[in-house]
Design a protein around this motif. Structure first.
Motif, PDB file in Angstrom:
ATOM      1  N   THR A 133      -9.484  -5.110   1.512  1.00 42.39           N
ATOM      2  CA  THR A 133      -8.598  -4.297   0.679  1.00 42.39           C
ATOM      3  C   THR A 133      -7.631  -3.548   1.583  1.00 42.39           C
ATOM      4  O   THR A 133      -8.032  -3.008   2.627  1.00 42.39           O
ATOM      5  CB  THR A 133      -9.403  -3.303  -0.174  1.00 42.39           C
ATOM      6  OG1 THR A 133     -10.179  -4.028  -1.124  1.00 42.39           O
ATOM      7  CG2 THR A 133      -8.477  -2.349  -0.917  1.00 42.39           C
ATOM      8  N   SER A 134      -6.373  -3.494   1.185  1.00 43.79           N
ATOM      9  CA  SER A 134      -5.342  -2.790   1.946  1.00 43.79           C
ATOM     10  C   SER A 134      -4.819  -1.619   1.115  1.00 43.79           C
ATOM     11  O   SER A 134      -4.522  -1.770  -0.075  1.00 43.79           O
ATOM     12  CB  SER A 134      -4.188  -3.738   2.288  1.00 43.79           C
ATOM     13  OG  SER A 134      -3.169  -3.062   2.995  1.00 43.79           O
ATOM     14  N   VAL A 135      -4.714  -0.456   1.730  1.00 43.98           N
ATOM     15  CA  VAL A 135      -4.289   0.770   1.050  1.00 43.98           C
ATOM     16  C   VAL A 135      -3.025   1.310   1.700  1.00 43.98           C
ATOM     17  O   VAL A 135      -2.909   1.334   2.935  1.00 43.98           O
ATOM     18  CB  VAL A 135      -5.418   1.834   1.098  1.00 43.98           C
ATOM     19  CG1 VAL A 135      -4.888   3.209   0.739  1.00 43.98           C
ATOM     20  CG2 VAL A 135      -6.541   1.441   0.160  1.00 43.98           C
ATOM     21  N   THR A 136      -2.082   1.766   0.856  1.00 43.08           N
ATOM     22  CA  THR A 136      -0.837   2.373   1.340  1.00 43.08           C
ATOM     23  C   THR A 136      -0.544   3.621   0.528  1.00 43.08           C
ATOM     24  O   THR A 136      -0.708   3.628  -0.699  1.00 43.08           O
ATOM     25  CB  THR A 136       0.350   1.401   1.205  1.00 43.08           C
ATOM     26  OG1 THR A 136       0.031   0.166   1.834  1.00 43.08           O
ATOM     27  CG2 THR A 136       1.594   1.982   1.852  1.00 43.08           C
ATOM     28  N   THR A 137      -0.137   4.687   1.200  1.00 40.24           N
ATOM     29  CA  THR A 137       0.304   5.900   0.521  1.00 40.24           C
ATOM     30  C   THR A 137       1.578   6.406   1.185  1.00 40.24           C
ATOM     31  O   THR A 137       1.779   6.210   2.399  1.00 40.24           O
ATOM     32  CB  THR A 137      -0.765   7.010   0.561  1.00 40.24           C
ATOM     33  OG1 THR A 137      -0.282   8.161  -0.134  1.00 40.24           O
ATOM     34  CG2 THR A 137      -1.111   7.397   1.989  1.00 40.24           C
ATOM     35  N   LEU A 166      -3.229   0.185   5.581  1.00 35.42           N
ATOM     36  CA  LEU A 166      -4.479   0.205   6.332  1.00 35.42           C
ATOM     37  C   LEU A 166      -5.468  -0.691   5.603  1.00 35.42           C
ATOM     38  O   LEU A 166      -5.689  -0.530   4.401  1.00 35.42           O
ATOM     39  CB  LEU A 166      -5.026   1.621   6.442  1.00 35.42           C
ATOM     40  CG  LEU A 166      -6.322   1.784   7.251  1.00 35.42           C
ATOM     41  CD1 LEU A 166      -6.085   1.435   8.724  1.00 35.42           C
ATOM     42  CD2 LEU A 166      -6.854   3.210   7.130  1.00 35.42           C
ATOM     43  N   SER A 167      -6.058  -1.652   6.332  1.00 32.36           N
ATOM     44  CA  SER A 167      -6.968  -2.623   5.719  1.00 32.36           C
ATOM     45  C   SER A 167      -8.409  -2.326   6.081  1.00 32.36           C
ATOM     46  O   SER A 167      -8.706  -1.723   7.120  1.00 32.36           O
ATOM     47  CB  SER A 167      -6.604  -4.041   6.154  1.00 32.36           C
ATOM     48  OG  SER A 167      -5.324  -4.403   5.679  1.00 32.36           O
ATOM     49  N   HIS A 168      -9.310  -2.772   5.192  1.00 34.27           N
ATOM     50  CA  HIS A 168     -10.738  -2.601   5.414  1.00 34.27           C
ATOM     51  C   HIS A 168     -11.460  -3.833   4.890  1.00 34.27           C
ATOM     52  O   HIS A 168     -11.182  -4.314   3.784  1.00 34.27           O
ATOM     53  CB  HIS A 168     -11.251  -1.359   4.682  1.00 34.27           C
ATOM     54  CG  HIS A 168     -12.727  -1.159   4.794  1.00 34.27           C
ATOM     55  ND1 HIS A 168     -13.336  -0.698   5.944  1.00 34.27           N
ATOM     56  CD2 HIS A 168     -13.715  -1.353   3.887  1.00 34.27           C
ATOM     57  CE1 HIS A 168     -14.633  -0.611   5.742  1.00 34.27           C
ATOM     58  NE2 HIS A 168     -14.901  -1.002   4.511  1.00 34.27           N
ATOM     59  N   ALA A 169     -12.387  -4.350   5.683  1.00 31.63           N
ATOM     60  CA  ALA A 169     -13.171  -5.519   5.291  1.00 31.63           C
ATOM     61  C   ALA A 169     -14.556  -5.076   4.822  1.00 31.63           C
ATOM     62  O   ALA A 169     -15.275  -4.369   5.548  1.00 31.63           O
ATOM     63  CB  ALA A 169     -13.296  -6.484   6.460  1.00 31.63           C
ATOM     64  N   TYR A 170     -14.929  -5.480   3.613  1.00 30.18           N
ATOM     65  CA  TYR A 170     -16.245  -5.166   3.069  1.00 30.18           C
ATOM     66  C   TYR A 170     -17.256  -6.220   3.514  1.00 30.18           C
ATOM     67  O   TYR A 170     -16.928  -7.399   3.690  1.00 30.18           O
ATOM     68  CB  TYR A 170     -16.180  -5.102   1.545  1.00 30.18           C
ATOM     69  CG  TYR A 170     -15.413  -3.907   1.024  1.00 30.18           C
ATOM     70  CD1 TYR A 170     -16.024  -2.674   0.898  1.00 30.18           C
ATOM     71  CD2 TYR A 170     -14.066  -4.018   0.675  1.00 30.18           C
ATOM     72  CE1 TYR A 170     -15.321  -1.568   0.428  1.00 30.18           C
ATOM     73  CE2 TYR A 170     -13.355  -2.918   0.208  1.00 30.18           C
ATOM     74  CZ  TYR A 170     -13.998  -1.700   0.088  1.00 30.18           C
ATOM     75  OH  TYR A 170     -13.296  -0.598  -0.372  1.00 30.18           O
ATOM     76  N   ALA A 171     -18.495  -5.791   3.682  1.00 30.46           N
ATOM     77  CA  ALA A 171     -19.536  -6.698   4.156  1.00 30.46           C
ATOM     78  C   ALA A 171     -20.041  -7.609   3.049  1.00 30.46           C
ATOM     79  O   ALA A 171     -20.568  -8.696   3.324  1.00 30.46           O
ATOM     80  CB  ALA A 171     -20.700  -5.901   4.745  1.00 30.46           C
ATOM     81  N   ALA A 172     -19.901  -7.190   1.802  1.00 36.41           N
ATOM     82  CA  ALA A 172     -20.422  -7.985   0.693  1.00 36.41           C
ATOM     83  C   ALA A 172     -19.530  -7.818  -0.519  1.00 36.41           C
ATOM     84  O   ALA A 172     -18.800  -6.828  -0.651  1.00 36.41           O
ATOM     85  CB  ALA A 172     -21.851  -7.561   0.353  1.00 36.41           C
ATOM     86  N   ALA A 173     -19.585  -8.803  -1.397  1.00 36.57           N
ATOM     87  CA  ALA A 173     -18.834  -8.726  -2.650  1.00 36.57           C
ATOM     88  C   ALA A 173     -19.411  -7.615  -3.523  1.00 36.57           C
ATOM     89  O   ALA A 173     -20.598  -7.287  -3.455  1.00 36.57           O
ATOM     90  CB  ALA A 173     -18.896 -10.065  -3.376  1.00 36.57           C
TER      91      ALA A 173
END
Length: 269
Positions: free
Chosen positions: A208-212, A236-243
């Motif tokens: 998921t990528s977040v912008t403000t 700014l992006s973040h990778a989750y470990a699981a769905a």
């Protein structure tokens, strides 16, 4: 809900003949409302919201499965109660923007939750939480859409037009704005003054990528990872470990109460 009222003082004067020459009574004053909430299905998170001194009981996976009662109360914290009740026979024909009529009840500050009597027997068990109201709730107009407001010709759902006053314990009015959709369990809430942000799918399905556009913000990704600082206008992006479904929160770093929460599902649909 029942009112706890302090009766006004009686003032009497009697003359030498034993006759009343002055008989007055001071105004009664509402001290608080006693609120009894009966639950058929008990959510442990809900119990710890009513009384923050109750401890959550977790299972091996970290799920909330119960609560532990304490012998104290926290009168500085509490909950707000919003209730929509159907209004039968309401005529909405005069308002082309109305869809259905509801009675809306707001109790903006409820504190001191204690569990009522339990009887363990071969019968259904209901749980009662007994609380009371406080004034100076700081609710204002509220963060939720509860009534039509805005342009006269094409009004839309919005917060209350009149802020809750410092001496109010309860407010009731008729509204044509329906209640929000039912959600599962406790949900994080946004502050109406929280920062605006955009969440989109990142480079991979679990990202998921977040912008403000605002400065001085941080993001909590909702998966237990450490919060990260946001640079204005920089994704700014973040990778989750699981769905799964995660609550992404962007807040002012100096004032975390100014938070905006959005629900993100990964992989993105």
């Amino acid at each position: 809900m029942s009112g706890e009222v302090r009766e006004g003082d009686d003032i009497e004067l009697v003359n030498a003949a034993g006759e009343l020459c002055l008989s007055e009574k001071g105004a009664d004053q509402l001290k608080w409302l006693t609120v009894g909430s009966n639950f058929c299905e008990v959510d442990p998170d809900l119990m710890t919201l009513f009384n923050p001194t109750f401890s959550k009981i977790l299972d091996y996976a970290g799920n909330v499965v119960g609560f532990a009662e304490s012998d104290t109360q926290d009168l500085a914290q509490g909950v707000a109660l919003e209730i929509w009740a159907d209004v039968s026979g309401a005529d909405l024909c005069d308002d082309p923007n109305a869809e259905q009529s509801f009675a809306y009840f707001l109790i903006p500050w409820v504190v001191g939750g204690t569990v009522g009597d339990w009887t363990i027997e071969n019968a259904g068990l209901t749980t009662t939480v007994n609380s009371r109201t406080r004034r100076n709730s700081k609710w204002g107009v509220g963060p939720y859409d509860v009534m039509l407001n805005g342009p006269v010709l094409t009004p839309g759902p919005g917060p209350m037009l009149l802020p809750v006053g410092p001496r109010e314990h309860r407010r009731v009015f008729v509204t044509t704005v329906p209640p929000p959709e039912v959600s599962e369990g406790a949900q994080p809430l946004s502050n109406p003054d929280g920062p605006e942000f955009t969440a989109i799918e990142g480079a991979t399905p679990l990202t998921t990528s977040v912008t403000t556009a605002e400065t001085g913000c941080s993001v909590n990704w909702g998966d237990g990872s450490a919060p990260a600082a946001l640079t204005a206008a920089t994704p700014l992006s973040h990778a989750y470990a699981a769905a799964g479904t995660y609550h992404v929160a962007v807040y002012k770093t100096a004032t975390p109460a100014l938070v905006t929460v959005e629900t993100t599902e990964v992989p993105w649909p």
